[in-house]
Motif scaffolding. Structure first.
Motif, PDB file in Angstrom:
ATOM      1  N   THR A   1       0.839  -1.211   0.000  1.00 36.39           N
ATOM      2  CA  THR A   1       0.000   0.000   0.000  1.00 36.39           C
ATOM      3  C   THR A   1       0.866   1.249   0.000  1.00 36.39           C
ATOM      4  O   THR A   1       0.632   2.176  -0.763  1.00 36.39           O
TER       5      THR A   1
ATOM      6  N   ARG B   1      -6.541  -1.647   4.278  1.00 34.58           N
ATOM      7  CA  ARG B   1      -7.930  -1.627   3.809  1.00 34.58           C
ATOM      8  C   ARG B   1      -8.670  -0.393   4.316  1.00 34.58           C
ATOM      9  O   ARG B   1      -9.348   0.294   3.546  1.00 34.58           O
TER      10      ARG B   1
ATOM     11  N   LYS C   1     -10.106   2.670   2.023  1.00 29.02           N
ATOM     12  CA  LYS C   1     -11.547   2.934   2.115  1.00 29.02           C
ATOM     13  C   LYS C   1     -11.809   4.380   2.556  1.00 29.02           C
ATOM     14  O   LYS C   1     -12.601   5.094   1.939  1.00 29.02           O
TER      15      LYS C   1
END
Length: 154
Positions: free
Chosen positions: A8, A117, A121
């Protein structure tokens, strides 16, 4: 700075920042890590230091590198500005309100307060909530990566 441990963070730095010429180099990392190891082994008798240094590297090197990469990436990205930000009012030094909120998310991610995540988001929710305000007028040239194939200007 090459980031291998955190997909990420690698994506963020490649997509958002110009990490081809980062402010922080891998050499800086190695110098800081060696200094940390030297500070650690200094408290041991000289005949134990090599062994203690190897034990420190085995136990801490990966975590140290990961933490350093996150800290360095946040430092570089904090200085990054969207060149065509419609909210900046032409101010290329002061971040817009959305950039400030995004940096807060990035810092929380770097501090392991948000999972990958949750970071993605929440970042997408931030962009979605402000998508109308973020529209760039046609008078601004889009970055090369955002231009349709065949329409790039040289």
């Amino acid at each position: 700075m090459y980031i291998v441990d955190d997909p990420t963070l690698a994506l963020i730095t490649r997509f958002v920042g110009d990490m081809s010429h980062p402010e922080v180099s891998d050499a800086d990392f190695f110098h800081q890590q060696v200094a940390a190891i030297e500070a650690y082994v200094e408290r041991f008798p000289p005949h134990e230091r090599d062994q203690r240094a190897m034990a420190w590297i085995e136990a801490n090197a990966m975590k140290y590198r990961q933490k350093w990469q996150k800290t360095a990436a946040v430092g570089v990205l904090a200085e990054t500005r969207c060149p065509d930000c419609p909210l900046s009012g032409g101010d290329d030094r002061t971040p817009c309100a959305i950039h400030v909120r995004w940096m807060t998310l990035l810092r929380r991610y770097a501090a392991s307060e948000l999972s990958s995540r949750d970071y993605v988001k929440t970042s997408l929710e931030l962009l979605t909530a402000h998508k109308e305000r973020l529209r760039v007028s046609e008078s601004h040239e889009a970055p090369r990566w955002a231009r349709p194939v065949g329409l790039c200007r040289s």
